[in-house]
Design a protein around this motif. Structure first.
Motif, PDB file in Angstrom:
ATOM      1  N   SER B  44     -19.113 -19.275   2.539  1.00 57.06           N
ATOM      2  CA  SER B  44     -20.532 -19.506   2.848  1.00 57.06           C
ATOM      3  C   SER B  44     -20.823 -20.992   2.974  1.00 57.06           C
ATOM      4  CB  SER B  44     -21.411 -18.903   1.756  1.00 57.06           C
ATOM      5  OG  SER B  44     -21.143 -17.535   1.621  1.00 57.06           O
ATOM      6  N   ASP B 155     -22.028 -14.053   7.995  1.00 58.15           N
ATOM      7  CA  ASP B 155     -21.506 -14.231   6.639  1.00 58.15           C
ATOM      8  C   ASP B 155     -21.591 -12.891   5.909  1.00 58.15           C
ATOM      9  OD1 ASP B 155     -20.652 -15.174   4.241  1.00 58.15           O
ATOM     10  OD2 ASP B 155     -22.240 -16.655   3.967  1.00 58.15           O
ATOM     11  N   GLU B 156     -20.477 -12.245   5.779  1.00 55.53           N
ATOM     12  CA  GLU B 156     -20.433 -10.910   5.161  1.00 55.53           C
ATOM     13  C   GLU B 156     -21.556 -10.016   5.678  1.00 55.53           C
ATOM     14  OE1 GLU B 156     -19.753 -10.780   0.934  1.00 55.53           O
ATOM     15  OE2 GLU B 156     -19.075 -12.850   1.001  1.00 55.53           O
TER      16      GLU B 156
HETATM   17 MG   LIG Z   1     -20.401 -16.207   0.402  1.00 52.70          MG
END
Ligand SMILES: [Mg+2]
Ligand SMILES: Nc1ncnc2c1ncn2[C@@H]1O[C@H](COP(=O)(O)OP(=O)(O)OP(=O)(O)O)[C@@H](O)[C@H]1O
Lengths: 525, 297
Positions: B44, B155-156
């Motif tokens: 991240s 991000d995910e």
């Molecule tokens: Mg993360």
């Protein structure tokens, strides 16, 4: 009760600086004011004269209540008549911070899944605030008992503790009603403000029973150092118990994080106007701005009426009128009252400005700034969108306050044409000082984001300077730190140009520093 | 092929925490690039540096030919971002958030928006708090996928999505790829990475430990072997997790030493032998866990 003590420790850990600070400050305020009065007016004759002149002025009655006795302790408590309101504000904010605000962020859920009883959050917040109120009461008791009769000290201490306990319960109940902490704060503060106005209305008019409806008046109804009566303390206990019962009842019926009203559905597509950072900022701020504007419209009417009551009371009192004539006449007196009210409201409106600025920090830490700043919206535009509200919002609030106060005051004295523009101007004249506070908060946000909340501390310090500066004989240099010290007293005073220009310039520089700082720093993750 | 993202020697510290420590990352135009690593590895943080939300301490970062810190605004016109943890405004409906983010990026195609909302089975009328985690995620996904951005930073993105919705997401990313757009996909879900990604980068403790196509990575890993031998084997060097049970042996061997070890085995007379190629899972486990590996590179 399972887990409540663990949460109490958590609250004490999180509030380890701010909680002792307000407990000690509010606990010591009454004795400080008493000592100051005892120092200024020595001997029975002087104290009696001071008490008589204060009680004869309904403007002071509106602000602080009736003077009950001429001894220094009674006068000191009277002069500190606003402090119980501050205690109420501090406890209700603390309760909401540790109940609804926690639920809103979802942290409550994390804790709720551990071995906590359903009401542990509410219980722990009430334990902490009740204990804090009792400590304030104890400080008042101990400091007064050292110099003055112990019965009076006890009555004073009970009055402060009782106010704290009642408004903690108000906060607890408000926290059950809305889904977001901001709404709960608004409700609880409106109740507190309403109670204060009710006391003012009851004390200045014939309908003195109105004061009995207001917990803010009960500390005085216990008559510390003026022939104590004890039973009003039962009112505090009964009201707090009833409010707590209601809070627990509601808390037991609703789900974690849910409010009383079921959430409504919104539109499936955005209105065409919702297309940029400014439109979003307006959406986020408009509710609280509307509430503040309405609140101050009402306050303006009430205070205008109080100013008129002061005028007519003085007109009836021939001897007082003569005395006042030497001080500039009755209209000068009510001008002074209006100026004093505007001074206090100016600081209150700064509270709105600081809150509007700190909304940016809240958006940032809640990760809601991130998706916006990942679009072509610039950081400057995003910051500016909130700052526009923080700069123009107070202007709107003060304009509405000036209009409603000026209109009521003008109608009462039969001269709207003269008074309305004067009062409106005087109200708007608070703006540069309000902007300085908004700018201080912005600079902190941009340059020292972790300390952004310290802007509240700055505001509190300026409030104390205004309330206590003269009494405590604080050095000039300290008082000069507050922008409010530099504002000419309006209406009635001389509107000089320089202080406004200087304050506006300081505000502009600090705002620019804040925006520049935010452009250069990391966005919080 | 041109690189859409080039990161080299990127470092970033938060106080005393060193989140990124000389990270390298190359994402080529038109590829779906998997970005993997254990919790706290710095995925991240890297994406936030790419977005110009965090300023790099050192190293060079180029994104779509620009500097993400200096040229943030121009670059943001060309990319869309889905955060790992989506928080919405409590008083805005999901539909309003989608429109707002879309308009900020310069408008979105109402047809595509409607189609995505239907495919993800999202009720756009609900307000912020009323959404479940997965549905909040969908709001951000629809906003990003409905845009024309040439680069998607995800991000995910599937955290919190149910398997059905994950499948919809997979289809959507495939379509994005067919349109020639580039995707950086940080993920913990290996099956998803295996299905979607052309190349992957694995990071650990803020450093890149492996990068390449999945086949290249497989090649780097170990094969599991179980064998019945005529006589006990001795001196089986350089194998891992060796278990000897009489004449039965099982172990894992680095792919580049396979030949050597098999010769050694056949010297003891092989009665039966099964071998299993490495699963991606094992590959990742090894990279996530193996202390020495991260240190060695
Ligand atoms: Mg993360
Ligand atoms: N604002 C911050 N302050 C301090 N440390 C931080 C901050 N943001 C990230 N870190 C640290 O940097 C490291 C990398 O964090 P990052 O969020 O990038 O990891 P990640 O790979 O995304 O992990 P996950 O898979 O859990 O999402 C972690 O050790 C984290 O604790």
């Amino acid at each position: 009760m399972t887990g409540s003590w663990a949460l109490v420790r958590l609250i004490l850990r999180r509030d380890r600086f701010i909680l002792p600070l307000w407990v000690v400050v509010f606990g010591l305020l009454p004795i400080t004011q008493t000592s100051a009065i005892a120092g200024l007016y020595t001997g029975e004759a002087e104290l009696r004269r001071f008490a008589a002149s204060m009680d004869a002025n309904p403007a002071f009655t509106a602000l602080y209540g009736h003077v009950l006795d001429w001894n220094a302790a009674a006068l000191g408590l009277w002069r500190g008549g606003f402090t119980p309101v501050l205690v109420g504000l501090a406890v209700l904010l603390t309760v909401i911070r540790h109940t609804r605000a926690e639920e809103e962020t979802g942290r409550r859920e994390l804790l709720g899944s551990t071995v906590l009883s359903r009401h542990a959050g509410l219980t722990s917040a009430l334990i902490v605030t009740t204990a804090a109120s009792l400590v304030i009461g104890l400080i008042v008791l101990a400091t007064f008992a050292a110099e003055y009769p112990v019965e009076g000290a006890l009555a004073a201490g009970l009055g402060y503790a009782g106010t704290g306990i009642v408004f903690a319960a108000v906060g607890a109940l408000a926290a059950q009603l809305t889904e977001n902490a901001g709404g709960a704060r608004g409700i609880a503060i409106a109740v507190l403000g309403g109670a204060y106005l009710l006391r003012g209305a009851g004390d200045t008019t014939d309908a003195s029973w109105l004061s009995w409806l207001s917990p803010v008046a009960w500390p005085q109804r216990m008559r510390p150092f003026a022939g104590e009566t004890w039973w009003p303390f039962a009112l505090f206990v009964a009201l707090a118990a009833a409010l707590c019962c209601a809070a627990y009842l509601l808390a037991g019926r609703r789900d974690v994080a849910a409010g009383l009203l079921p959430p409504r559905l919104g539109p499936a597509t955005a209105a065409p106007a919702l297309a940029g950072p400014f439109a979003l900022a307006w959406r986020l701020h408009r509710g609280s701005l509307l509430a503040w504007t309405l609140g101050f419209a009402v306050l303006g009417v009430v205070m205008g009426a109080a100013a008129n009551a002061a005028m007519s009371a003085m007109a009836e009192n021939k001897r007082l009128l003569d005395m006042l004539a030497r001080l500039g006449g009755a209209s000068a007196q009510s001008d002074m009252f209006v100026a004093a009210v505007l001074g206090i409201f100016g600081i209150a409106v700064s509270g709105y400005a600081v809150q509007a600025v700190l909304r940016m920090r809240a958006e940032e830490t809640a990760q809601r700034a991130e998706p916006l700043l990942a679009t072509p919206a610039t950081r400057v535009a995003w910051t500016a969108s909130h700052l526009v509200v923080a700069v123009l919002g107070p202007a709107a609030v003060l304009a509405v306050l000036g209009l409603s106060l000026g209109l009521t005051y003008g109608l009462g004295s039969g001269d709207v044409g003269t008074h309305l523009p004067r009062v409106l101007g005087a109200s708007l004249a608070q703006l540069p000082a309000v902007w300085v506070l908004a700018a201080v908060a912005t600079a902190l946000f941009g340059v020292l984001p972790r300390l952004a909340a310290a802007a509240w501390g700055v505001l509190a310090a300026f409030l104390l300077f205004g309330q206590l500066g003269a009494l405590l004989d604080l050095p000039e240099a300290v008082l000069d730190l507050s922008p409010f010290t530099h504002l000419p007293r309006l209406p009635g005073g001389d509107p000089e140009f320089t202080p406004y220009a200087v304050l506006t310039a300081i505000a502009a520089v600090l705002l620019a520093a804040g925006v520049y700082g935010f452009r250069r720093r990391d966005v919080a993750t | 092929m041109t690189n859409v993202i080039t990161v080299s020697g990127l470092s970033k510290s938060f106080g005393r925490t060193r989140a990124l420590d000389g990270l390298n990352l190359q994402v080529r135009a038109g590829e779906v690039h998997g970005f993997l690593g254990p919790n706290g590895a710095g995925k991240s943080t890297t994406i936030r540096v790419l977005l110009g939300l965090l300023r790099a301490d050192s190293g060079t970062v180029r994104l779509l030919g620009g500097d993400p810190w200096k040229d943030a605004v121009e670059l943001h016109r060309r990319l869309a971002y889905v955060p790992g943890d989506v928080t919405l405004w409590p008083n805005l409906s999901g539909g309003e958030v989608i429109d707002l983010l879309g308009r900020l990026r310069g408008g979105l195609d109402p047809r595509r928006r409607a189609e995505l909302i239907e495919r993800f089975e999202l009720d756009p009328r609900k307000k912020g708090r009323a959404y479940s985690k997965g549905n909040r995620q969908k709001v951000a996904l629809v906003a990003a996928l409905a845009s024309d951005a040439e680069l998607l930073l995800l991000d995910e993105p599937t955290s919190g999505l149910d398997p059905l919705m994950e499948a919809v997401f997979t289809d959507c990313v495939r379509e994005v790829k067919e349109q020639g757009r580039t995707v950086l996909l940080s993920s913990h879900i290996l099956a998803e990475v295996e299905k979607l990604c052309d190349r992957v980068s694995i990071i650990r403790d803020g450093r890149t430990v492996e990068t390449g196509t999945l086949d290249e990575l497989r090649h780097l890993t170990r094969t599991s072997i179980t064998a019945e031998l005529a006589s006990p084997v001795n001196g089986l060097a350089g194998v891992h997790d060796l278990r000897v049970d009489g004449s039965r042996v099982s172990f894992q061997v680095d792919t580049d030493r396979l030949d050597e070890v098999l010769k050694h085995l056949s010297a003891s007379g092989v009665r039966s032998l099964t071998s299993r190629p490495p699963t991606l899972e094992e590959l990742f486990m090894r990279h996530y866990r193996d202390e020495s590996l991260a240190g060695a590179r």
